[in-house]
Design an enzyme around this catalytic site. Structure first.
Site, PDB file in Angstrom:
ATOM      1  N   CYS A 112      15.586  72.810  49.433  1.00 32.16           N
ATOM      2  CA  CYS A 112      16.438  73.391  48.399  1.00 32.16           C
ATOM      3  C   CYS A 112      17.924  73.231  48.754  1.00 32.16           C
ATOM      4  CB  CYS A 112      16.105  74.866  48.245  1.00 32.16           C
ATOM      5  SG  CYS A 112      16.654  75.824  49.657  1.00 32.16           S
TER       6      CYS A 112
ATOM      7  N   ASP B  30       9.203  73.315  51.722  1.00 36.57           N
ATOM      8  CA  ASP B  30      10.353  72.490  52.079  1.00 36.57           C
ATOM      9  C   ASP B  30      10.252  71.986  53.519  1.00 36.57           C
ATOM     10  OD1 ASP B  30      11.263  72.839  49.586  1.00 36.57           O
ATOM     11  OD2 ASP B  30      12.788  74.318  50.066  1.00 36.57           O
TER      12      ASP B  30
ATOM     13  N   CYS C 293      15.910  79.754  54.490  1.00 36.14           N
ATOM     14  CA  CYS C 293      16.226  78.322  54.372  1.00 36.14           C
ATOM     15  C   CYS C 293      17.069  77.872  55.568  1.00 36.14           C
ATOM     16  CB  CYS C 293      16.985  78.040  53.084  1.00 36.14           C
ATOM     17  SG  CYS C 293      16.246  78.823  51.638  1.00 36.14           S
TER      18      CYS C 293
ATOM     19  N   CYS D 222       7.497  77.726  50.883  1.00 36.29           N
ATOM     20  CA  CYS D 222       8.169  77.028  49.775  1.00 36.29           C
ATOM     21  C   CYS D 222       7.862  75.530  49.793  1.00 36.29           C
ATOM     22  CB  CYS D 222       9.682  77.257  49.827  1.00 36.29           C
ATOM     23  SG  CYS D 222      10.445  76.586  51.306  1.00 36.29           S
TER      24      CYS D 222
HETATM   25 FE1  FES Z   1      12.521  76.437  50.906  1.00 34.70          FE
HETATM   26 FE2  FES Z   1      15.064  76.987  50.712  1.00 34.70          FE
HETATM   27  S1  FES Z   1      13.497  77.517  49.319  1.00 34.70           S
HETATM   28  S2  FES Z   1      14.078  75.993  52.289  1.00 34.70           S
END
Ligand code: FES
Length: 145
Positions: A59, A35, A103, A33
């Site tokens: 997120c 992140d 996450c 993702c």
């Molecule tokens: Fe990447 Fe939540 S979608 S940490």
């Protein structure tokens, strides 16, 4: 979809920010993702986590889980902090939707990475702590939903 606790920690995140001259800093990312999470730990000479802060490019679920994870490790010993798994964090938040479970791993891995950094800086070994991954998506397959 999200529990009240998740919404609360997302809207009012605890311990957001950074610590200058932190005892240990850990950064992990999720390649899937994109992140990123960074955790700063202030650990005193007795091995107690006096302060903890986090910064994220992540997120809402990553914000909420990190906020809760920092609350759970603050004031604890290193050994106790190692017990703060993503499962424990999710339980404390009354759960997360299955697609958001990964996450919660960002916070757990970033805490481990910061402890690893602390251990390296001080030339010590922390029992039960494994070398952190820089990309949590590597072990997402191991998560039991
Ligand atoms: Fe990447 Fe939540 S979608 S940490």
């Amino acid at each position: 979809m999200y529990s009240e606790k998740v919404m609360d920690h997302f809207q009012n995140p605890r311990n957001m920010g950074e610590i200058e001259d932190a005892s240990g800093v850990g950064t992990v990312g999720n390649a899937k993702c994109g992140d990123i999470m960074r955790i700063f730990l202030d650990i005193d000479e007795d091995g107690i986590i006096r302060d903890v802060k986090f910064k994220t490019f992540g997120c809402g679920a990553a914000v909420a889980t990190s906020s809760m994870a920092t609350e759970l490790v603050k004031g604890k010993s290193i050994r106790e902090a190692l017990q703060v798994t993503n499962k424990a964090v999710m339980e404390a938040l009354d759960g997360l939707p299955p697609v958001k479970v990964h996450c919660s791993l960002l916070a757990e891995e970033a805490i481990h990475a910061a402890l690893w950094d602390y251990a390296e800086k001080n030339g010590i070994t922390i029992e039960g702590l494994e070398k952190p991954k820089s990309d949590i998506s590597e072990h997402e397959e191991e998560i039991v939903y």
